[in-house]
Design an enzyme around this catalytic site. Structure first.
Site, PDB file in Angstrom:
ATOM      1  N   PHE A 128       0.887  -1.143   0.245  1.00 24.69           N
ATOM      2  CA  PHE A 128      -0.252  -0.079  -0.290  1.00 24.69           C
ATOM      3  C   PHE A 128       0.436   1.049  -0.356  1.00 24.69           C
ATOM      4  CE2 PHE A 128      -2.546   2.913   1.582  1.00 24.69           C
ATOM      5  CZ  PHE A 128      -3.971   2.700   1.376  1.00 24.69           C
ATOM      6  N   ASP A 205       0.960  -4.918   8.744  1.00 29.79           N
ATOM      7  CA  ASP A 205      -0.257  -3.682   7.850  1.00 29.79           C
ATOM      8  C   ASP A 205      -1.782  -4.875   8.206  1.00 29.79           C
ATOM      9  OD1 ASP A 205      -2.271  -2.093   7.158  1.00 29.79           O
ATOM     10  OD2 ASP A 205      -1.106  -0.996   6.309  1.00 29.79           O
ATOM     11  N   TYR A 230     -11.839   1.088   9.943  1.00 28.85           N
ATOM     12  CA  TYR A 230     -13.503   1.873   9.090  1.00 28.85           C
ATOM     13  C   TYR A 230     -13.727   0.923   7.594  1.00 28.85           C
ATOM     14  CZ  TYR A 230      -8.866   4.066   6.551  1.00 28.85           C
ATOM     15  OH  TYR A 230      -7.933   4.572   5.701  1.00 28.85           O
ATOM     16  N   LYS A 231     -12.991  -0.159   7.718  1.00 28.93           N
ATOM     17  CA  LYS A 231     -13.077  -0.974   6.261  1.00 28.93           C
ATOM     18  C   LYS A 231     -14.222  -2.301   6.950  1.00 28.93           C
ATOM     19  CE  LYS A 231      -8.729   0.219   4.121  1.00 28.93           C
ATOM     20  NZ  LYS A 231      -7.947   0.376   4.311  1.00 28.93           N
ATOM     21  N   ARG A 380     -11.909  -4.151  -8.491  1.00 27.43           N
ATOM     22  CA  ARG A 380     -12.153  -4.563  -7.435  1.00 27.43           C
ATOM     23  C   ARG A 380     -13.324  -5.040  -6.593  1.00 27.43           C
ATOM     24  NH1 ARG A 380      -8.408  -2.087  -2.432  1.00 27.43           N
ATOM     25  NH2 ARG A 380     -10.418  -0.472  -2.559  1.00 27.43           N
TER      26      ARG A 380
END
Ligand SMILES: *Cc1c(COP(=O)(O)O)cnc(C)c1O
Length: 420
Positions: A128, A205, A230-231, A380
């Site tokens: 990321f 991560d 928040y995912k 995705r």
């Protein structure tokens, strides 16, 4: 394949789904809109608005500063809840604070300052971006080298490739447990073990893994980790992140931001910084109470579901995407761009197509399916198990096939936008 996997089969899977009732715990504002982006921003839990309203009116409006004795340890309280329900860590090892990027900076800096004369940081070239940029900055400031390991865009970094890159100059490895683009899932125990043998520290991560796959930080021998709430954790846009430090390491690591929330005897307001011996030393300043509070109702749903059942359903939804993509979309130039083995994949699946950006736009506008585009040419699909039905995945794939049949993306703009 429509004959082999008719919509009625998806309906039967929903009827037998032990998590099906949990969809009602979320706000579904538009039943026709299929949301396959829970891995980017999870849905709003139905209990959250009232929970926050009560906090604002009573906790803040009525109680005012008298609430702080309760609030002050919420980061730790929520960290312990996360440790229990999602992370497989012990009490006192996880705290919710700051953002994932900031926590990554704090823990990476702490690890690099503790690793003596080792001069190399290893990172997956496809990691990321925030993680890579932060490591570049830390390395520049310390005169270290960041070695980026090339990895397969679809399959992720292989453990044997990582093992081969580990030598006695490597101080730190930063790696996502689930890759944000492909969904490739790492064998955390194998990576931790390989790193420990060479004296390197791994900073995980967990942003795309937490709340989707069971994580066993203690059992896999993990030292350090960070991740988003928040995912798949549904705590709301920009909700505070978490960090994990193995208990045995806490007293020996120092993070670089010497704020008063890390200070021993914080309210004696002493002259010199002296960090607490425990996890609090990784804190910086006053916690964002309103933002933290949204994590409670979402963890209630996760705790009720159980992460193992979430994982089982996530696997099934992912397999449906792979099977239907193979059967329906291959003739239109799509290709599965994630590991095919469900044991090697998190809860999202990417599809390769040269027109992925325009397809993601047309799918949202005409197909009413929200997925997302990732560079260079990936669509995705993230069917979050707590609120996505099997029939949603079936319908989304069917709408995607209809779009492909009529090349429905051709009138969409192909220029990048501010957010994708
Ligand atoms: C989403 C995500 C982040 C986001 O970090 P922020 O500080 O919240 O912007 C970081 N790392 C990974 C792997 C992610 O998927």
């Amino acid at each position: 394949m429509r004959e082999d996997f008719p919509r009625s089969v998806a309906k039967e899977l929903d009827a037998a789904d032990p998590l099906a009732h949990l969809r009602d715990r979320f706000v579904i504002a538009d039943d026709d809109l299929i949301y396959l982006d829970g891995n980017s921003l999870g849905r709003l839990p139905a209990a959250t608005p009232e929970h926050l309203d009560r906090l604002v009116r009573q906790g803040w409006g009525e109680q005012l500063i008298r609430s702080w004795p309760t609030w002050i340890d919420w980061g730790r309280r929520l960290g312990d809840r996360l440790a229990t329900h999602a992370l497989g860590a012990r009490p006192g090892e996880v705290v919710v604070s700051d953002s994932t990027s900031v926590n990554l900076y704090k823990l990476a800096a702490a690890a690099l300052d503790a690793t003596g004369d080792r001069r190399t940081v290893l990172v997956d070239a496809e990691e990321f971006p925030s993680d890579r940029y932060i490591l570049q900055g830390l390395a520049e400031a310390r005169g270290l080298t960041v070695r980026t390991l090339p990895s397969d865009l679809d399959e992720g970094l292989r453990t044997d490739e990582l093992r081969a890159a580990l030598d006695d100059d490597v101080a730190l490895v930063v790696l996502s447990a689930v890759a944000y683009r492909s969904g490739a899932l790492q064998d955390m125990a194998a990576v931790n073990d390989a790193a420990r043998r060479t004296g390197a520290v791994v900073l995980w991560d967990l942003s795309h893994a937490v709340g989707a796959v069971p994580i066993e930080l203690t059992a896999t021998g993990a030292d350090l980790a960070v991740g988003c709430t928040y995912k798949y954790l549904n705590a709301g846009p920009g909700a505070p992140a978490f960090l994990y430090v193995r208990q045995e390491l806490q007293a020996s690591l120092r993070q670089p931001i010497q704020g008063w929330f890390g200070q021993r005897d914080q309210f004696t307001m002493g002259a010199a910084y002296e960090p607490t011996p425990d996890l609090d030393r990784f804190l910086v300043g006053t916690p964002p109470i309103l933002a933290l509070a949204a994590l409670d109702p979402s963890l209630d749903v996760l705790a009720e579901a159980g992460i193992d059942r979430v994982r089982a359903k996530g696997r099934r939804l992912g397999e449906m995407i792979v099977d239907l993509a193979d059967a329906w979309l291959t003739p239109y130039g799509f290709r599965v761009a994630s590991p095919r083995d469900p044991d090697r994949r998190g809860s999202h699946v990417s599809l390769h197509h040269p027109e992925a950006l325009r397809i993601s736009r047309a799918l949202a506008v005409d197909g009413r399916v929200v997925a997302d585009y990732r560079t260079p040419d990936r669509l995705r699909l993230g069917p979050a198990p707590l609120y996505t039905r099997h029939v949603d995945v079936w319908d989304a794939m069917s709408r995607l096939r209809d779009l492909a049949e009529r090349r429905g993306w051709e009138r969409m703009p192909g220029e990048p936008s501010r957010v994708t």
